[in-house]
Scaffold this motif. Structure first.
Motif: not given
Length: 545
Positions: A229, A36-37, A20, A11-18
């Motif tokens: 990440g 990540w998305q 990447t 959830y964190h990487w989807q929100d902050t680095s979708p």
């Protein structure tokens, strides 16, 4: 807990680095990239499919596949659906597949890239729901694209730390595989700890190619990627390995002794040892040669290289060190999330050591010389085997490793072998085979070795020659092996002196059941196969099968 679960990190990487790129999967020479998305979207859709099956909570869901992007996605989807993952080695035979699925009572299995797809799928018990990764020729109840049409499951579930996350079956080198149960706390504590031990971050890249069914790849690659990440690349096939590692340019590279030896053999096939020694003695030229070799291996960007799973010869570590490839050894077991010790940062004076205990891991040596370990990384239990679980721990909660070892004044541990592998000769003397095998591996003509000889007067060594050796004149090979044989014997106590070396015809592989999926030799199987050779009396010191 001061850190989050793998799902929370998704959830964190989807929100902050979708946008990447997280995963890179080569297919037919073309690289498919998953941001990540993209990853999160597929996780939610596959999880929706599992939830729609209305299985009992905490059902055991199997995964049978080589490493690929869908393996990671499926593992996260199983977590999100509230179930338990049960990985199976992609090299597993019909007997092992059937045993794991029946023992764990798995109602669903995900099937992916395999070498023997038809016969492996045939081993799956009737009634088991089969879902396939997007690779050809997999007969299944649902194909991957059918799963991706599901409406995404949108609830951001967070598992409880004490909930079971996975059952990891051992590679079964000494018998029936045991199901090692890890909850979120034990396995994620180890994975999160690797961030600080290895300095992992989003800037890092790793190549995922060792079996994800093995605890090391699972913890230090897959799970560590969720916390750091970092980008993960996969290999398309064994044939494309060199291409894929060069395309990845990994910053961290973990391997096993067998593969490090293969790398060494590949280098020596192009540059004979004498020529390499000469070039490495020349200033400036040595730097150029070392850099060129690292570039060809795909390791010129690697800031950390490591070896584990089985003992590696000290001579091999010194050989690579001369090329600027510093290989740090590590130690662990399925039962403690492969999180015991590591030799990071690399120290040349500690070559042969498995390193110091990770932070938070307590290790001691028993009166019998056995390495005992305690930490949050220790398993919960062996699945459905309470007696074996009880036997695995001391009364005060230390896990029994089965490894015989020692520790120096700096806190660095060394392993002299498995307690179960130590055998007694007919003279009543005990022999630890691993240290002798490591000494023999100094000779680059030797690719595999097994020291054995229970009930013989003196131990003997079974040897598989390298490709280089097979292309050399017979007398030259025998002369080289004899020199090594005599040098090794001169360093051994009288009761451990080898009587002779036997050169066997066939290489030991996973396919012929002489290696485990993690490329460790199966001593009991080897001893049974070569029983006649082992017990035969020879007059020569170097003999051929």
């Amino acid at each position: 807990m001061a850190f989050k679960t793998p799902l929370e990190m998704l959830y964190h990487w989807q929100d902050t680095s979708p946008n990447t790129v997280f995963l890179r999967q080569p297919v037919d020479g073309e690289v498919q990239e998953f941001t990540w998305q993209d990853t999160a979207d597929q996780v939610y859709r596959v999880a929706a499919g599992l939830i729609a099956l209305d299985l009992p909570p905490m059902s055991n869901i199997a995964v049978l596949s080589k490493n690929c992007a869908q393996w990671f996605i499926t593992d996260l989807a199983i977590m999100l659906a509230g179930h338990v993952s049960v990985p199976i080695y992609s090299t597993a035979g019909e007997k092992t597949i059937r045993y794991v699925l029946e023992h764990a009572q798995c109602p669903v299995i995900f099937i992916g890239k395999l070498d023997k797809t038809e016969e492996q799928v045939a081993a799956i018990p009737k009634g088991t729901i089969k879902w396939a990764f997007p690779y050809p020729h997999i007969e299944a109840d649902k194909q991957w694209q059918e799963l991706l049409v599901n409406e995404p499951y949108t609830k951001r579930m967070i598992p409880d730390w004490k909930t079971v996350m996975t059952i990891v079956y051992t590679s079964g080198c000494t018998g029936t595989p045991k199901g090692v149960v890890h909850n979120y706390e034990s396995i994620c504590w180890a994975a999160h700890g690797s961030l600080y031990e290895f300095g992992l971050g989003p800037q890092d890249r790793m190549l995922s190619y060792l079996p994800l069914a093995h605890i090391t790849e699972r913890v230090l690659v897959e799970l560590a990627s969720y916390y750091s990440g970092m980008r993960i690349d996969f290999v398309e096939s064994l044939e494309t390995f060199s291409r894929d590692i060069r395309n990845t340019q990994p910053t961290l590279f973990i391997s096993v002794p067998r593969l490090w030896t293969r790398f060494q053999m590949g280098i020596l096939a192009n540059i004979p040892q004498k020529k390499l020694d000469f070039l490495l003695r020349i200033p400036i030229v040595n730097t150029f040669i070392s850099r060129k070799i690292r570039s060809k291996l795909g390791l010129q960007k690697a800031r950390l290289c490591a070896s584990g799973s089985a003992p590696i010869a000290e001579a091999t570590l010194h050989w690579f060190h001369r090329l600027g490839v510093n290989i740090s050894e590590g130690w662990g077991m399925t039962e403690n999330c492969a999180y015991g010790t590591c030799c990071v940062p690399f120290r040349v004076d500690k070559i042969g050591s498995i390193g110091r205990a990770y932070k938070g891991v307590d290790i001691r040596i028993s009166g019998e010389g056995e390495i005992l370990v305690k930490g949050k990384c220790n398993m919960k239990e062996y699945y459905l085997e309470p007696k074996k679980t009880l036997d695995a721990f001391t009364d005060d909660g230390y896990l029994k490793s089965g490894d015989k070892g020692s520790v120096d004044e700096d806190g660095y541990f060394r392993i002299s072998g498995r307690l179960k592998e130590i055998f007694k000769t007919s003279k009543g003397k005990y022999i630890a085979p691993v240290p002798i095998e490591s000494k023999l591996m100094v000779n680059s003509l030797i690719e595999q070795v097994c020291v054995t000889g229970a009930k013989l007067k003196q131990p003997v060594a079974l040897v598989v020659l390298s490709e280089e050796a097979r292309n050399e004149p017979l007398e030259k090979v025998k002369s080289s092996l004899l020199a090594t044989f005599e040098e090794v014997n001169a360093s051994l106590e009288s009761h451990a002196v080898l009587d002779h070396l036997v050169i066997v015809k066939d290489a030991w592989t996973v396919e012929n059941n002489l290696l485990t999926p993690t490329l460790k030799i199966k001593r009991n199987v080897l001893e049974e196969k070569y029983e006649t050779l082992i017990n035969k009396v020879y007059t020569e010191k170097i003999v051929y099968q």
